[in-house]
Scaffold this motif. Structure first.
Motif: not given
Length: 131
Positions: A44-56
């Protein structure tokens, strides 16, 4: 950079989490977009700050098909596209329901199950359990 050790790639991290029985997707720390399939850069934005989250884990069937096979080759199986509440679309299968009862719009819940080769995989169950 020479001499800098890199960690495992996002696909390997995703697979390792599944092996531990955990289903997580990425979320961009810059723009807040949820991301699947695992990546190194936010689409979406080209950023490299991808973390991991638990989806619903809750989702809705977008489309489905049934692959027909002879019983001696493992029998029929379904392939579905599921839209998670977080806005990502995944390809998977649905367990616990007859193939002809799987329709677009069916509400499902994710779990960690077994893939075709016995590896951990995200599979879905109909909301409310087997039908």
């Amino acid at each position: 950079m020479p001499g800098v050790e890199k960690g495992p790639g996002p696909d390997a991290v995703f697979a390792a989490k599944l092996a531990e029985g955990t289903f997580e997707i990425q979320k961009c720390g810059g723009c807040g977009t949820h991301v699947f399939h695992p990546r190194v850069i936010c689409p979406a934005c080209g950023g490299a700050d991808l973390g991991w989250v638990t989806p619903t884990g809750r989702g809705t069937v977008y489309a489905r098909t049934v692959v027909r096979r002879k019983p001696e080759r493992g029998g029929d199986y379904n392939v579905v596209l599921v839209d998670l509440e977080e806005g990502v679309r995944m390809m998977s299968r649905i367990d616990g329901i007859a193939h002809d009862r799987i329709v677009a719009g069916l509400k499902v819940t994710a779990s960690v199950g077994e893939g075709a080769e016995g590896e951990p995989a995200v599979v879905f169950l109909p909301e409310g359990g087997a039908q």
